[in-house]
Design an enzyme around this catalytic site. Structure first.
Site, PDB file in Angstrom:
ATOM      1  N   LYS A 178       0.846  -1.196   0.000  1.00  0.00           N
ATOM      2  CA  LYS A 178       0.000   0.000   0.000  1.00  0.00           C
ATOM      3  C   LYS A 178       0.880   1.244   0.000  1.00  0.00           C
ATOM      4  O   LYS A 178       1.516   1.570   0.999  1.00  0.00           O
ATOM      5  CB  LYS A 178      -0.898   0.038   1.255  1.00  0.00           C
ATOM      6  CG  LYS A 178      -1.901   1.177   1.169  1.00  0.00           C
ATOM      7  CD  LYS A 178      -2.378   1.655   2.530  1.00  0.00           C
ATOM      8  CE  LYS A 178      -1.826   2.981   2.943  1.00  0.00           C
ATOM      9  NZ  LYS A 178      -1.889   4.104   2.035  1.00  0.00           N
ATOM     10  N   GLU A 253      10.846   1.272   9.594  1.00  0.00           N
ATOM     11  CA  GLU A 253      11.736   2.402   9.259  1.00  0.00           C
ATOM     12  C   GLU A 253      10.961   3.656   9.633  1.00  0.00           C
ATOM     13  O   GLU A 253      10.070   4.079   8.888  1.00  0.00           O
ATOM     14  CB  GLU A 253      12.080   2.390   7.767  1.00  0.00           C
ATOM     15  CG  GLU A 253      12.888   1.186   7.320  1.00  0.00           C
ATOM     16  CD  GLU A 253      14.333   1.220   7.782  1.00  0.00           C
ATOM     17  OE1 GLU A 253      14.812   2.275   8.241  1.00  0.00           O
ATOM     18  OE2 GLU A 253      14.999   0.171   7.686  1.00  0.00           O
ATOM     19  N   CYS A 287      13.678  11.337   6.093  1.00  0.00           N
ATOM     20  CA  CYS A 287      13.798  10.867   7.486  1.00  0.00           C
ATOM     21  C   CYS A 287      15.206  11.095   8.012  1.00  0.00           C
ATOM     22  O   CYS A 287      15.409  11.142   9.217  1.00  0.00           O
ATOM     23  CB  CYS A 287      13.435   9.397   7.567  1.00  0.00           C
ATOM     24  SG  CYS A 287      14.370   8.412   6.391  1.00  0.00           S
ATOM     25  N   GLU A 384      10.502  16.103  14.788  1.00  0.00           N
ATOM     26  CA  GLU A 384      10.969  16.006  13.406  1.00  0.00           C
ATOM     27  C   GLU A 384      10.342  17.169  12.629  1.00  0.00           C
ATOM     28  O   GLU A 384       9.119  17.289  12.582  1.00  0.00           O
ATOM     29  CB  GLU A 384      10.495  14.654  12.855  1.00  0.00           C
ATOM     30  CG  GLU A 384      11.097  14.274  11.543  1.00  0.00           C
ATOM     31  CD  GLU A 384      10.637  12.883  11.086  1.00  0.00           C
ATOM     32  OE1 GLU A 384       9.519  12.452  11.450  1.00  0.00           O
ATOM     33  OE2 GLU A 384      11.383  12.251  10.335  1.00  0.00           O
TER      34      GLU A 384
HETATM   35  P1  NAP Z   1       2.715   8.155   7.909  1.00  0.00           P
HETATM   36  O1  NAP Z   1       1.654   9.143   8.117  1.00  0.00           O
HETATM   37  O2  NAP Z   1       3.104   7.283   9.031  1.00  0.00           O
HETATM   38  O3  NAP Z   1       2.251   7.292   6.651  1.00  0.00           O
HETATM   39  C1  NAP Z   1       3.054   6.269   6.110  1.00  0.00           C
HETATM   40  C2  NAP Z   1       2.165   5.218   5.470  1.00  0.00           C
HETATM   41  O4  NAP Z   1       1.351   4.624   6.485  1.00  0.00           O
HETATM   42  C3  NAP Z   1       1.206   5.765   4.416  1.00  0.00           C
HETATM   43  O5  NAP Z   1       1.057   4.818   3.403  1.00  0.00           O
HETATM   44  C4  NAP Z   1      -0.085   5.913   5.215  1.00  0.00           C
HETATM   45  O6  NAP Z   1      -1.243   5.864   4.429  1.00  0.00           O
HETATM   46  C5  NAP Z   1      -0.007   4.693   6.099  1.00  0.00           C
HETATM   47  N1  NAP Z   1      -0.835   4.768   7.303  1.00  0.00           N
HETATM   48  C6  NAP Z   1      -1.222   5.873   7.987  1.00  0.00           C
HETATM   49  N2  NAP Z   1      -1.981   5.504   9.052  1.00  0.00           N
HETATM   50  C7  NAP Z   1      -2.071   4.154   9.027  1.00  0.00           C
HETATM   51  C8  NAP Z   1      -2.718   3.188   9.836  1.00  0.00           C
HETATM   52  N3  NAP Z   1      -3.408   3.537  10.912  1.00  0.00           N
HETATM   53  N4  NAP Z   1      -2.603   1.879   9.512  1.00  0.00           N
HETATM   54  C9  NAP Z   1      -1.891   1.502   8.433  1.00  0.00           C
HETATM   55  N5  NAP Z   1      -1.259   2.379   7.603  1.00  0.00           N
HETATM   56  C10 NAP Z   1      -1.331   3.686   7.912  1.00  0.00           C
HETATM   57  O7  NAP Z   1       4.078   8.823   7.424  1.00  0.00           O
HETATM   58  P2  NAP Z   1       4.280   9.875   6.242  1.00  0.00           P
HETATM   59  O8  NAP Z   1       3.823  11.202   6.714  1.00  0.00           O
HETATM   60  O9  NAP Z   1       3.738   9.334   4.960  1.00  0.00           O
HETATM   61  O10 NAP Z   1       5.879   9.837   6.090  1.00  0.00           O
HETATM   62  C11 NAP Z   1       6.707  10.637   6.822  1.00  0.00           C
HETATM   63  C12 NAP Z   1       7.335   9.853   7.956  1.00  0.00           C
HETATM   64  O11 NAP Z   1       8.023   8.731   7.444  1.00  0.00           O
HETATM   65  C13 NAP Z   1       8.372  10.671   8.687  1.00  0.00           C
HETATM   66  O12 NAP Z   1       8.246  10.469  10.067  1.00  0.00           O
HETATM   67  C14 NAP Z   1       9.692  10.076   8.187  1.00  0.00           C
HETATM   68  O13 NAP Z   1      10.782  10.243   9.065  1.00  0.00           O
HETATM   69  C15 NAP Z   1       9.325   8.651   8.009  1.00  0.00           C
HETATM   70  N6  NAP Z   1      10.266   7.982   7.095  1.00  0.00           N
HETATM   71  C16 NAP Z   1      11.163   7.102   7.607  1.00  0.00           C
HETATM   72  C17 NAP Z   1      12.090   6.487   6.767  1.00  0.00           C
HETATM   73  C18 NAP Z   1      13.101   5.522   7.294  1.00  0.00           C
HETATM   74  O14 NAP Z   1      13.704   4.837   6.492  1.00  0.00           O
HETATM   75  N7  NAP Z   1      13.316   5.442   8.612  1.00  0.00           N
HETATM   76  C19 NAP Z   1      12.079   6.774   5.399  1.00  0.00           C
HETATM   77  C20 NAP Z   1      11.140   7.682   4.907  1.00  0.00           C
HETATM   78  C21 NAP Z   1      10.224   8.270   5.773  1.00  0.00           C
HETATM   79  P3  NAP Z   1      -1.956   7.208   3.909  1.00  0.00           P
HETATM   80  O15 NAP Z   1      -0.980   7.867   3.034  1.00  0.00           O
HETATM   81  O16 NAP Z   1      -3.137   6.680   3.189  1.00  0.00           O
HETATM   82  O17 NAP Z   1      -2.278   8.010   5.124  1.00  0.00           O
END
Ligand code: NAP
Length: 484
Positions: A178, A253, A287, A384
């Site tokens: 997804k 991650e 990130c 962050e």
């Molecule tokens: P996010 O809000 O956690 O969303 C990530 C994914 O999870 C999206 O596909 C989102 O779907 C889905 N999601 C949201 N709520 C969910 C739930 N309750 N159950 C299952 N899936 C769910 O994060 P983001 O804003 O897209 O990304 C930014 C974050 O990612 C930052 O904190 C960044 O540091 C982190 N990141 C970490 C790494 C690493 O390698 N450590 C790399 C890149 C990014 P929807 O889009 O449909 O809401």
């Protein structure tokens, strides 16, 4: 523009391109213009259960395919990515906003991950463990874990999937993925590419729609044996909790809060250059972006001057335009968060050295911003930022710098600029981070394990370690004297 070639407005399930059962659609916007690029299906629980079933049915055949055949499919996938690099990069920029040069880089590294894991799987070995008695052999063999659920974010919509699909498919796992709702097309493009090169039907399934429903179906299914997630720590924690009921393997991650240390002996030009790459790449939305700059008092003013000069030289604009180095933020909430964190820092004594306002281009564009006199009481020290805001803190000793760098629940990536080898080794021991960049602001590479400690995650992506979570180890004890 060739981006339409991979713009799929349907989900890929069991080898078919499908609409949502309800026919509901989600609009996808270009963050640079606000225009609707197209729609994707708003799928939910039922479609996800069918995708899991398709992956389950495909698993026996896919996992027992001769290794070289599977490896060749991965090489073909790599070639398909590189042959269509321009189209895929344009698609990425249009839905995500980053400059085209960064999108081209993202597709290229995604292809490199696919190739890396096609190479690594051929070198995955088991063990024969010595038995303490005669007539027995102990074998340790590796086996694909089964169906893998993948949930990915919008900031690297193509390469975050590459780091998961590459090892999963190399290992012989089948997949239900997804992508983020803001950037679904780069995820769906993986379905189109896998179809094009001939991955068996059902081995790769990609769904867009409700995160709660798709995520919920993946997490509660006993048929999904592993979940790999890249995204926020908040959602990651929820998924870890949900994984307990079916005892799934999880790889996480999660978020970061990277410190960037500049010591008094640093090459300040190199440090300022590294700071620009680490802070402003992808508009500050990575990130591993430097979140907090800790600079020794002796070189504080000189470093700030160099950083401000380089920041002011960045070209802001639509990522498709020639020479643009910083695009928009992904959405209004992200813009509002940067403004809130900036206001909090200024209230607590920070001074704006450059930027600090929305950009004249409108939408979600923000001027790259540097603030000085940051301190640990500010929200930017703890949270962050995920935007183009660089707060500069002061320190006076190495121990103080390490203590401030570690003063966070995150532990993804840290950076340090220094020429002192002894100090580099002390930082290696003292910094509580999964990755450390020394005299470099960009360290992601397919050959090395990417991943965090503390609340930044579990598991590694890339390197030889990146395959491990997709393989179960099986121990078989053989008594071979019984027949005589
Ligand atoms: P996010 O809000 O956690 O969303 C990530 C994914 O999870 C999206 O596909 C989102 O779907 C889905 N999601 C949201 N709520 C969910 C739930 N309750 N159950 C299952 N899936 C769910 O994060 P983001 O804003 O897209 O990304 C930014 C974050 O990612 C930052 O904190 C960044 O540091 C982190 N990141 C970490 C790494 C690493 O390698 N450590 C790399 C890149 C990014 P929807 O889009 O449909 O809401």
């Amino acid at each position: 523009m060739s981006y339409q070639k991979y713009l799929r407005e349907a989900c890929y399930v069991g080898g078919d391109w499908i609409a949502a059962d309800s026919d509901a659609l989600i609009d996808v916007q270009n963050p640079a213009t606000g225009e609707v690029i197209g729609t994707v299906p708003n799928c939910g629980t039922e479609e996800t259960l069918r995708a899991i079933e398709a992956a389950k049915l495909a698993f026996p055949e896919f996992s027992s395919m001769p290794l070289l055949e599977r490896v060749n499919l991965l090489w073909d996938l790599q070639d398909a990515l590189l042959d269509n690099k321009q189209s895929l990069a344009e698609l990425l920029t249009i839905e995500q906003g980053k400059p085209l040069a960064e999108s081209l880089g993202e597709i290229t590294i995604g292809a490199a991950y696919v190739r890396w894991f096609a190479e690594e799987i051929r070198r995955t070995k088991g063990e024969i463990v010595p038995s303490p008695t005669n007539g027995r052999k102990f074998l340790v063999t590796t086996h694909p874990v089964g169906v893998v659920g993948m949930i990915t974010p919008w900031n690297f919509p193509s390469s975050m999937l590459a780091r998961k699909l590459g090892p999963a498919l190399a290992a012989g796992c089948t997949v239900v993925a997804k992508p983020a709702t803001a950037t679904p097309y780069s995820g769906l493009a993986w379905g189109a590419l896998c179809e094009e090169v001939g991955f068996p039907k059902g081995s790769v399934n990609i769904l867009t729609g409700s995160a709660r429903q798709i995520g919920g179906a993946i997490m509660s299914s006993p048929d999904v044996r592993k979940v790999t997630f890249t995204g926020s720590t908040e959602v990651g924690k929820e998924l870890i909790r949900q994984s307990a009921d079916t005892v799934k393997k999880v790889s996480m991650e999660l978020g970061g809060n990277a410190p960037f240390l500049v010591f008094e002996d640093a090459d300040l030009d190199a440090a300022a250059e590294g700071a620009i790459i680490s802070k402003f790449r992808n508009s500050g939305q990575t990130c591993v972006c430097a979140n907090r700059f800790y600079v020794h008092s002796d070189v504080y003013d000189a470093f700030v001057e160099k950083l401000v000069e380089k920041t002011n030289a960045l070209k802001i604009g639509n990522g498709l335009d020639e020479g643009v180095q910083q695009g928009p933020l992904i959405d209004d909430d992200s813009l509002a968060k940067v403004e809130e964190l900036l206001a909090d820092a200024v209230d607590r004594g920070a001074k704006v050295a450059t930027g600090g306002t929305r950009h004249e281009l409108g939408h979600t564009f923000f001027h790259p911003t540097v603030v000085t006199e940051a301190n640990q009481s500010m929200r930017v020290a703890k949270e962050e930022i995920f935007g183009p805001l660089a707060p500069i803190f002061r320190f006076d000793s190495e121990n103080q710098a390490i203590a401030m760098a570690n003063d966070t629940e995150f532990g993804l990536c840290a950076y340090a600029y220094t020429k002192d080898f002894g100090r580099i080794m002390r930082l290696n021991e003292g910094l509580e981070y999964g990755m450390i960049g020394v005299n470099s602001g960009l360290i992601t590479t397919v050959e090395a394990p990417f991943g965090g400690v503390k609340e930044s995650g579990l598991g590694k992506e890339g390197g030889s370690q990146g395959l491990e979570d997709y393989l179960d180890k099986k121990y078989t004890a053989v008594d071979f004297d019984v027949a005589t």
